[in-house]
Every structure is written in C-alpha cells, then in structure tokens.
Motif scaffolding. Structure first.
Motif, mmCIF file in Angstrom:
data_model
loop_
_atom_site.group_PDB
_atom_site.id
_atom_site.type_symbol
_atom_site.label_atom_id
_atom_site.label_comp_id
_atom_site.label_asym_id
_atom_site.label_seq_id
_atom_site.Cartn_x
_atom_site.Cartn_y
_atom_site.Cartn_z
ATOM 1 N N THR A 73 37.445 1.047 -8.554
ATOM 2 C CA THR A 73 37.770 -0.241 -9.157
ATOM 3 C C THR A 73 36.666 -1.284 -9.015
ATOM 4 O OG1 THR A 73 38.984 -0.816 -7.136
ATOM 5 C CG2 THR A 73 40.258 0.070 -8.965
ATOM 6 N N ASP A 74 35.649 -1.004 -8.202
ATOM 7 C CA ASP A 74 34.505 -1.912 -8.104
ATOM 8 C C ASP A 74 33.417 -1.578 -9.127
ATOM 9 O OD1 ASP A 74 33.546 0.439 -7.038
ATOM 10 O OD2 ASP A 74 32.959 -0.407 -5.101
ATOM 11 N N GLY A 75 33.663 -0.574 -9.998
ATOM 12 C CA GLY A 75 32.710 -0.220 -11.034
ATOM 13 C C GLY A 75 31.663 0.788 -10.627
ATOM 14 N N ALA A 76 31.731 1.311 -9.394
ATOM 15 C CA ALA A 76 30.798 2.340 -8.943
ATOM 16 C C ALA A 76 31.263 3.720 -9.415
ATOM 17 C CB ALA A 76 30.686 2.326 -7.424
ATOM 18 N N VAL A 77 30.319 4.654 -9.524
ATOM 19 C CA VAL A 77 30.622 6.018 -9.931
ATOM 20 C C VAL A 77 30.357 6.967 -8.767
ATOM 21 C CG1 VAL A 77 30.123 7.875 -11.573
ATOM 22 C CG2 VAL A 77 30.009 5.496 -12.313
ATOM 23 N N TRP A 78 31.281 7.899 -8.567
ATOM 24 C CA TRP A 78 31.190 8.884 -7.502
ATOM 25 C C TRP A 78 31.293 10.281 -8.097
ATOM 26 C CZ3 TRP A 78 30.695 7.204 -2.329
ATOM 27 C CH2 TRP A 78 30.784 5.817 -2.164
ATOM 28 N N ALA A 79 30.618 11.251 -7.463
ATOM 29 C CA ALA A 79 30.583 12.607 -7.997
ATOM 30 C C ALA A 79 30.629 13.618 -6.863
ATOM 31 C CB ALA A 79 29.311 12.803 -8.829
ATOM 32 N N TRP A 80 31.125 14.811 -7.181
ATOM 33 C CA TRP A 80 31.170 15.886 -6.181
ATOM 34 C C TRP A 80 31.281 17.234 -6.888
ATOM 35 C CZ3 TRP A 80 34.745 12.200 -7.196
ATOM 36 C CH2 TRP A 80 36.014 12.591 -7.605
ATOM 37 N N GLY A 81 30.891 18.302 -6.153
ATOM 38 C CA GLY A 81 30.919 19.649 -6.711
ATOM 39 C C GLY A 81 29.519 20.210 -6.880
ATOM 40 N N ALA A 82 29.361 21.096 -7.870
ATOM 41 C CA ALA A 82 28.058 21.707 -8.142
ATOM 42 C C ALA A 82 27.061 20.638 -8.574
ATOM 43 C CB ALA A 82 28.197 22.773 -9.220
ATOM 44 N N ASN A 83 25.800 20.852 -8.217
ATOM 45 C CA ASN A 83 24.792 19.828 -8.493
ATOM 46 C C ASN A 83 23.506 20.411 -9.038
ATOM 47 O OD1 ASN A 83 23.868 17.171 -8.613
ATOM 48 N ND2 ASN A 83 23.153 17.142 -6.500
ATOM 49 N N ASP A 84 23.550 21.665 -9.521
ATOM 50 C CA ASP A 84 22.361 22.182 -10.176
ATOM 51 C C ASP A 84 22.107 21.356 -11.434
ATOM 52 O OD1 ASP A 84 24.855 23.414 -10.760
ATOM 53 O OD2 ASP A 84 23.873 24.889 -12.026
ATOM 54 N N GLN A 85 20.856 21.124 -11.712
ATOM 55 C CA GLN A 85 20.387 20.260 -12.798
ATOM 56 C C GLN A 85 20.697 18.780 -12.564
ATOM 57 O OE1 GLN A 85 20.613 21.789 -16.849
ATOM 58 N NE2 GLN A 85 21.327 23.758 -16.090
ATOM 59 N N GLY A 86 21.168 18.436 -11.354
ATOM 60 C CA GLY A 86 21.328 17.036 -10.996
ATOM 61 C C GLY A 86 22.558 16.372 -11.555
ATOM 62 N N ARG A 87 23.594 17.158 -11.860
ATOM 63 C CA ARG A 87 24.754 16.581 -12.553
ATOM 64 C C ARG A 87 25.561 15.603 -11.709
ATOM 65 N NH1 ARG A 87 28.142 22.204 -13.177
ATOM 66 N NH2 ARG A 87 26.220 23.194 -12.521
ATOM 67 N N LEU A 88 25.304 15.525 -10.394
ATOM 68 C CA LEU A 88 26.007 14.549 -9.558
ATOM 69 C C LEU A 88 25.328 13.188 -9.537
ATOM 70 C CD1 LEU A 88 27.210 16.635 -6.471
ATOM 71 C CD2 LEU A 88 28.273 16.329 -8.730
ATOM 72 N N GLY A 89 24.066 13.127 -9.940
ATOM 73 C CA GLY A 89 23.401 11.837 -10.094
ATOM 74 C C GLY A 89 23.065 11.115 -8.810
#
Length: 282
Positions: free
Chosen positions: A151-167
C-alpha cells in the motif's frame, strides 16, 4: 473537460480497490473475479466464495486432492476469523495467490523456486501466508515467480530469478519477498514467464527481466539479465497492463490498446507475425 463516464469506468474501480486494500475491517461483499493459470481456473463469487477447477497436479486448486476437476470445487475456508474469504485473486502458471481484506497475501501450489514466498521450496495445496510482506494492494503470478504491490507503492518479488525477473539487482532465487529496486508509486503489476511489469500512478510502465523477444519494450533484443526496471518506451497514460508468457498488453486512457514482445502467432494484433521490440497499437 473531464468526461464523467470515463472517470467512473477507469478510476472508480481503482480507487475502490485502494480503499479496500488499506482497510483493516472485513467487507460484506467482494467484486466477482475470474483468473486463469496454465492448467487451472479460479472464480470469486460476490459472497466471497472461492472456487477452482482444472488440474491440481501441483496443488494449485487449493483443495488438497492432487487430481483434476472438470467442475468448480470450493476452496476450504482459510480460518482467519473475521476475514474468512479473500477479496482479490491472481494466478501463476502453477500456483495461486489470494489477498484478504486486511492486506495479507496467501499462496498455494507449486513452490519449486520459492514462488509461494513462505520461506521454503516445498510445494503444497494448503494456503499459507507470504512471509515478511506489508499490506498488499495488488499482486501477480508468473511462471515461477510472484509480484506484489504494497500500500506504500513499493513492489516486492520472490521465486525464480533467472534473467533478473525479480528486479532486485541480482539473479539469485528468493523464497521470501525482496524489494524491486527504484520503483515507487506503483499501482499494478504483471508477471510473464521471464519478465515483469509495473504500472506507476503517473501512467508510465516499467519492465525488467528477460528481453530475448523484446518483452521489455526497449526497441532491442538481447540475452542479458535485466535485473532492475527500465521504462517501456513510448507509452504514457497507461491505466491497465497484463502479460502472459513473452508478450504484453497496455490499455491507455484514450481507449487504445498497445502490445509488444513475442508475436509468433499474431498475438500482438497488428496484422503481422513479426516480434515487436517496442509497443505498437493493436
């Protein structure tokens, strides 16, 4: 001059979703929704009942039976007291995400790369909360990774990260959320097979991950892991975004639809089967 019909059509649903996400009180009804993964489908009824059908090969239906179902099955209650039912859904290829009125995010299904965000890589059919995540506004599931907007507008990611998909500036796999670098004021996300997208409140669109088919919208292709977001070229005034596999679609305020990336089967909709390395109008 502001068109009141356009305001209601585009902005009221987003404002309503924002208010619900920021609320910690239960709601009496939810907006009906439908979602689909690679081999399963989901539907949310207005009374909060969640049903799923299709393949349950990796527990993605949440019914714990490891079968497939040709008619909808009700997902058991989540046992959350005053908030027994989710109010928003997302589907990865083989996993499922559900947000609750208090902003918590629960996941179930395939977890071989940590895409459930529960601190393990154990696949399970029973919904469990994502660890270390604040109240969630929006979320998305990809092939083997997941995204959430808090809700603060930040983005979070998790899981596989090949090719940098988690950022997060790395290519390291994560089984709990990490913050995507350099993004603020985000209102929506979308997850492809190997790339990710974020829509900011100013109508700009940002992408990261794989770019072998032009899915980052930079006018180029390469095999480099793009581990931090870049702005999609030539797109402003975007109000909605979606992606699946290696092509993406954006809806603009003027009602036009734009697409880019893989076009082998004509999925870009511009009369060709040539991959589009930058956004073109459908």
């Amino acid at each position: 001059m502001l068109n009141p019909h356009r305001f209601v059509r585009y902005f009221y649903p987003w404002l309503l979703g924002l208010l619900v996400a920021q609320s910690v009180s239960p709601v009496l009804a939810v907006t009906p929704q439908i979602m689909m993964g690679a081999q399963h489908s989901l539907a949310m009824k207005s009374d909060g009942t969640l049903v799923t059908w299709g393949s349950d090969s990796t527990g993605q239906l949440g019914v714990g039976r490891d079968l497939y179902f040709t008619i909808p099955q009700r997902v058991p209650n989540f046992n959350l007291g005053a908030n027994p039912s989710p109010d928003s859904l997302a589907a990865g290829s083989f996993h499922t995400l559900a947000r609750f009125p208090n902003g918590t995010l629960w996941t179930w299904g395939y977890n071989g790369y940590g895409q459930l965000g529960d601190g393990t890589t154990t696949t399970h059919p029973n919904p469990a909360p994502v660890k270390g995540l604040g109240p969630v506004r929006a979320m998305a599931g990809g092939l083997r990774h997941s995204l959430a907007v808090t809700t603060d507008g930040a983005v979070w990611a998790w899981g596989a990260n090949d090719q940098g998909r988690l950022g997060d500036g790395t290519t390291d796999e994560r089984d709990t959320p990490v913050q995507v670098k350099g993004l603020t004021d985000v209102v929506a996300v979308a997850a492809g097979y190997y790339h990710s997208l974020a829509l900011k409140s100013d109508g700009t669109l940002w992408a990261w991950g794989g770019n072998d088919l032009g899915q980052l919208g930079q006018g180029t292709t390469d095999s480099i892991a793009h581990t931090t977001p870049v702005q999609v070229m030539g797109l402003t005034g975007v109000i909605a975004v979606t992606t699946k596999r290696s092509h993406s679609l954006a809806l603009k305020q003027d009602d036009s639809v734009w697409a880019w990336g893989d076009n082998e089967h004509g999925q870009i909709g511009n009369g060709t089967t040539t991959n589009q390395l930058a956004a073109v109008q459908v």
